[in-house]
Design an enzyme around this catalytic site. Structure first.
Site, PDB file in Angstrom:
ATOM      1  N   CYS A  77       0.806  -1.226   0.000  1.00  0.00           N
ATOM      2  CA  CYS A  77       0.000   0.000   0.000  1.00  0.00           C
ATOM      3  C   CYS A  77       0.839   1.276   0.000  1.00  0.00           C
ATOM      4  CB  CYS A  77      -0.981   0.003   1.163  1.00  0.00           C
ATOM      5  SG  CYS A  77      -0.232   0.026   2.812  1.00  0.00           S
ATOM      6  N   HIS A 128      -2.392   0.991   7.252  1.00  0.00           N
ATOM      7  CA  HIS A 128      -2.725   0.830   5.840  1.00  0.00           C
ATOM      8  C   HIS A 128      -3.051   2.207   5.297  1.00  0.00           C
ATOM      9  CE1 HIS A 128      -4.124  -1.209   2.265  1.00  0.00           C
ATOM     10  NE2 HIS A 128      -5.273  -0.562   2.326  1.00  0.00           N
ATOM     11  N   HIS A 140      -6.699   1.706  -3.081  1.00  0.00           N
ATOM     12  CA  HIS A 140      -5.697   1.138  -2.185  1.00  0.00           C
ATOM     13  C   HIS A 140      -5.279  -0.229  -2.714  1.00  0.00           C
ATOM     14  CE1 HIS A 140      -8.161  -1.933   0.160  1.00  0.00           C
ATOM     15  NE2 HIS A 140      -9.029  -1.410  -0.691  1.00  0.00           N
TER      16      HIS A 140
END
Length: 176
Positions: A77, A128, A140
């Site tokens: 990510c 994240h 993402h």
């Protein structure tokens, strides 16, 4: 006695509904109107950013998640976000999501614009990151689906949300 239990059950159900829709209660009619009808200059800026984000997505959609990965054969990510901001906005971000989370300024969910970074806690020590694309969606790298666009207000993402950050895209012309 049965009517008291029924009343308590209805009261509890009502409270659950209020809590479930609590974010919506924070909007007054005027703030909701400003969210739905932003000024023309802001809307143009947001459309340019959104178009650049979606162009980047078209090149990366479905790319699998790979912890530590930095390319189209597998990406994590933070690397995906770092590459996106370098390629589309010539803006250098740090490599880790923890460091990226210190960039820019904090933004309320009610004030999100395309290009704002979104941070989530997905484990005791894991962070994240994704990027808001507009329309209550963000891009993402999912561990299951790879690079994808997800709904920001799904129960999972709401439960894990930490913060949103704006990293200074104002005045930058994105490259498509």
């Amino acid at each position: 006695m049965a009517s008291v239990r029924r009343f308590n059950k209805v009261k509890s159900s009502f409270l659950v509904l209020i809590v479930a829709f609590w974010p919506g209660l924070a909007f007054s009619d005027s703030s909701l109107d400003s969210l739905l009808n932003p000024p023309a200059a802001e809307q143009s800026y947001s459309n340019e950013i959104q178009n650049a984000l979606l162009a980047h997505y078209s090149n990366w959609a479905g790319t699998r998640h790979k912890l530590g990965g930095t390319g189209t054969n597998g990406v994590d990510c933070s690397s995906f976000i770092q590459t996106l901001f370098q390629d589309k906005f010539q803006l250098r971000l740090p490599r880790s999501s923890r460091e990226q989370m210190t960039m820019g300024e904090r933004v309320d969910l009610s004030d999100l614009r395309s290009g704002d970074l979104l941070f989530f806690r997905t484990g005791p020590t894991r962070r994240h990151v994704g990027v808001y694309v507009g329309d209550n969606q963000f891009m993402h790298v999912s561990t299951r689906a790879g690079v994808e666009i997800a709904k920001l207000f799904s129960p999972y993402w709401q439960r894990h949300f930490i913060t949103a950050r704006r990293v200074g895209l104002a005045g930058i012309t994105p490259s498509n």
